[in-house]
Write an enzyme that holds these catalytic residues in place. Structure first.
Site, PDB file in Angstrom:
ATOM      1  N   ARG A 155      41.438  40.725  32.327  1.00 13.40           N
ATOM      2  CA  ARG A 155      43.145  40.714  32.061  1.00 13.40           C
ATOM      3  C   ARG A 155      43.688  41.938  32.585  1.00 13.40           C
ATOM      4  O   ARG A 155      43.393  42.558  32.318  1.00 13.40           O
ATOM      5  CB  ARG A 155      43.433  40.499  30.458  1.00 13.40           C
ATOM      6  CG  ARG A 155      43.024  39.021  29.995  1.00 13.40           C
ATOM      7  CD  ARG A 155      43.771  37.790  30.738  1.00 13.40           C
ATOM      8  NE  ARG A 155      44.013  37.479  32.145  1.00 13.40           N
ATOM      9  CZ  ARG A 155      45.798  37.704  31.206  1.00 13.40           C
ATOM     10  NH1 ARG A 155      46.113  37.346  29.926  1.00 13.40           N
ATOM     11  NH2 ARG A 155      46.881  37.787  32.348  1.00 13.40           N
ATOM     12  N   HIS A 213      53.723  40.123  27.424  1.00 11.79           N
ATOM     13  CA  HIS A 213      54.445  39.031  26.075  1.00 11.79           C
ATOM     14  C   HIS A 213      55.319  38.758  26.250  1.00 11.79           C
ATOM     15  O   HIS A 213      55.858  40.163  25.890  1.00 11.79           O
ATOM     16  CB  HIS A 213      53.003  38.594  25.707  1.00 11.79           C
ATOM     17  CG  HIS A 213      51.634  38.208  25.691  1.00 11.79           C
ATOM     18  ND1 HIS A 213      51.421  37.317  26.478  1.00 11.79           N
ATOM     19  CD2 HIS A 213      50.800  38.969  25.539  1.00 11.79           C
ATOM     20  CE1 HIS A 213      49.711  37.017  26.665  1.00 11.79           C
ATOM     21  NE2 HIS A 213      49.741  38.471  25.696  1.00 11.79           N
ATOM     22  N   HIS A 216      49.168  44.039  30.589  1.00 13.28           N
ATOM     23  CA  HIS A 216      50.112  42.618  30.376  1.00 13.28           C
ATOM     24  C   HIS A 216      51.607  42.842  29.682  1.00 13.28           C
ATOM     25  O   HIS A 216      50.679  43.443  28.245  1.00 13.28           O
ATOM     26  CB  HIS A 216      49.794  41.453  31.224  1.00 13.28           C
ATOM     27  CG  HIS A 216      49.446  40.215  30.022  1.00 13.28           C
ATOM     28  ND1 HIS A 216      47.501  41.050  29.599  1.00 13.28           N
ATOM     29  CD2 HIS A 216      49.661  40.067  29.077  1.00 13.28           C
ATOM     30  CE1 HIS A 216      47.078  40.421  28.880  1.00 13.28           C
ATOM     31  NE2 HIS A 216      48.067  40.026  28.211  1.00 13.28           N
ATOM     32  N   TYR A 239      41.631  44.219  29.391  1.00 10.36           N
ATOM     33  CA  TYR A 239      40.243  44.149  28.745  1.00 10.36           C
ATOM     34  C   TYR A 239      39.409  43.147  29.366  1.00 10.36           C
ATOM     35  O   TYR A 239      40.268  41.706  29.713  1.00 10.36           O
ATOM     36  CB  TYR A 239      40.754  44.294  26.996  1.00 10.36           C
ATOM     37  CG  TYR A 239      42.265  43.133  26.833  1.00 10.36           C
ATOM     38  CD1 TYR A 239      41.773  41.332  26.886  1.00 10.36           C
ATOM     39  CD2 TYR A 239      44.212  42.767  27.103  1.00 10.36           C
ATOM     40  CE1 TYR A 239      42.911  40.201  26.411  1.00 10.36           C
ATOM     41  CE2 TYR A 239      44.848  41.705  26.926  1.00 10.36           C
ATOM     42  CZ  TYR A 239      43.885  40.840  26.973  1.00 10.36           C
ATOM     43  OH  TYR A 239      44.787  39.657  26.586  1.00 10.36           O
ATOM     44  N   TYR A 265      44.232  44.071  20.800  1.00  4.88           N
ATOM     45  CA  TYR A 265      45.614  43.746  19.277  1.00  4.88           C
ATOM     46  C   TYR A 265      45.431  43.760  18.653  1.00  4.88           C
ATOM     47  O   TYR A 265      44.190  43.772  17.756  1.00  4.88           O
ATOM     48  CB  TYR A 265      45.560  42.242  20.551  1.00  4.88           C
ATOM     49  CG  TYR A 265      46.157  41.698  21.560  1.00  4.88           C
ATOM     50  CD1 TYR A 265      47.515  41.885  21.479  1.00  4.88           C
ATOM     51  CD2 TYR A 265      45.590  41.772  22.694  1.00  4.88           C
ATOM     52  CE1 TYR A 265      47.383  41.256  22.289  1.00  4.88           C
ATOM     53  CE2 TYR A 265      45.385  40.937  23.735  1.00  4.88           C
ATOM     54  CZ  TYR A 265      47.342  40.755  24.662  1.00  4.88           C
ATOM     55  OH  TYR A 265      47.625  40.595  25.255  1.00  4.88           O
TER      56      TYR A 265
END
Lengths: 198, 246
Positions: B161, B166, B164, B151, B112
């Site tokens: 995770r 959000h 995905h 990640y 991120y």
């Protein structure tokens, strides 16, 4: 014909996670990307009514500040009108979002004191999301200097035991020309904030 | 039938059997962040049935394109090029037009662009990782992006995770406000994930998995996945043919 049964079910919520800022407040995540970030100004410069500030911290069950919280505010203007189908002052949105300081968990926003809607006492609607919160939490901010209005508010009066009503009352801390209200939110514990299914 | 529609028609009560409870111990952070008292169900109020409305002036025309909205001129984000598209509908299967959708995600390496993310996968200089758009008259939306990478996250000794994106959606009532996550068909991390597993209803969890949409794929260019979002619907309105929100 009136639809009485649902055709399809609501999508399930998932946590906003620790990186919610990237999507909803990218400047805080550490980069500029949009020409305008929405939600920075709840009332706008033209709104009538008393200017106030609301500050607080969200604490978890261990008393630790929630440092990655994002809170959205929804409120009417000083006349109790929502920027939805009602006519309101130019630039009054009645909606905004605020994030906590990454180190202290403190958050705060400036707005105008909301007007009463119907029989209710003036209040702000808040929606709280963060890592570890599976579905956004709805709560309300009432004001401790509106004693009579609070005493007859139908929603406050629904809350039992009455002691829990105090978790929704913001405390005025600055008596100067611009009132400042303190509203701490507790996710767990004896003084757990009241949350609503709206 | 001349009945006048109420100014803010009520919504169906939320079906909590389809939603994750506050406390899901497998997702560790919920243990200290979950309210323990029952939510208090409120009668319909204007504050819940109204909500903020957005217009094209609120966003930029290129905000929907994560491939280029942070890239240097002529550059593009690195990773598998992907369209994620679908419709925002309400529980009555009516489109929700003109509603704001915001999205955010990791880059193709699972990193991120955030001060707090220290994962060792590289930052992509041409990828911001967020986008926003308004649904059209039929409730349709589209984002162009790169497929996010999975990640690791510190929920257990070896927890990952699934890939995905959000999604944040408003609808037209504050009570419809929703944040969720979209997963992708075939990802082996989906059934292992404690955040997905927070949803008790298997069908509700499965509905968060976007399916490959070959028809929407652009040949030799970009794959497409379909992800529909359902918001709470209005109860017993007399104006069946009105789109939601008008």
């Amino acid at each position: 014909m009136e639809p009485q049964t649902k055709a399809m079910p609501e999508t399930a919520s998932q946590t906003a996670g620790p990186y919610v800022h990237i999507g909803l407040a990218p400047t805080a995540a550490g980069f500029g990307i949009y020409d305008t970030e929405i939600g920075k100004d709840i009332a706008g410069p033209m709104a009538g009514g008393e200017r106030i500030r609301v500050e607080g911290v969200v604490r978890d069950g261990n008393g630790e500040p929630v440092r990655d919280v994002l809170i959205e505010v929804w409120q009417p203007n000083a006349d109790g009108k929502f920027a939805h189908t009602d006519k309101v002052e130019q630039g009054f949105r009645g909606w905004g979002r605020v994030i906590s300081d990454f180190d202290t968990g403190e958050w705060g926003f400036a707005t105008i004191r909301p007007g009463a809607v119907g029989q209710g006492a003036p209040h702000l609607c808040l929606w709280v999301v963060a890592r570890g919160i599976n579905i956004g939490l709805h709560t309300r901010v009432y004001f401790d200097d509106l004693v009579e209005a609070n005493a007859t508010d139908p929603v406050l009066n629904m809350i039992d035991p009455p002691a829990h009503r105090q978790t929704l009352i913001a405390r005025r801390t600055e008596q100067g020309s611009q009132p400042v209200y303190r509203f701490d939110i507790r996710l767990q514990g004896d003084s757990e904030t009241v949350f609503f299914d709206i | 039938m001349t009945a006048k529609a109420p100014p803010h028609p009520p919504l169906y009560p939320r079906d909590w059997s389809r939603q994750p409870p506050a406390l899901t111990p497998g997702y560790r952070t919920t243990r200290a962040r979950s309210p323990r008292r029952r939510l208090i169900r409120l009668p319909d109020t204007p504050g819940a049935l109204t909500g903020p409305l957005f217009s094209p002036e609120d966003i930029g025309v290129d905000d929907w394109d994560l491939l280029t909205n942070f890239a240097a001129p002529g550059q593009s984000a690195i990773g598998p090029r992907m369209i994620v598209h679908g419709r925002v509908l309400d529980e009555n299967a009516r489109p929700v037009p003109g509603t704001l959708i915001e999205c955010w995600q990791a880059n193709a390496g699972g990193r991120y662009r955030h001060k707090a993310d220290t994962y060792l996968a590289a930052i992509d200089p041409n990828f911001g990782g967020c986008g926003r758009t308004l649904t059209d008259q039929d409730g349709r939306y589209q984002f162009r992006t790169v497929r996010p990478g999975p990640y690791p996250w510190p929920n257990g000794p070896n927890t990952w995770r699934p890939a995905h994106i959000h999604f944040s959606v408003f609808g037209h009532s504050f009570a419809q406000r929703l944040i969720t996550q979209c997963y992708f068909e075939g990802d082996p991390f989906i059934p292992l994930c404690a955040i997905v597993g927070a949803i008790p209803d298997p069908g509700a969890a499965e509905a968060l998995t976007a399916l490959l949409d070959l028809d929407a794929t652009i040949p030799h260019d970009t794959v497409a996945y379909r992800f529909d979002i359902i918001l709470r619907g209005r109860r017993a309105t007399c104006f069946e043919n009105r789109p939601e929100g008008t």
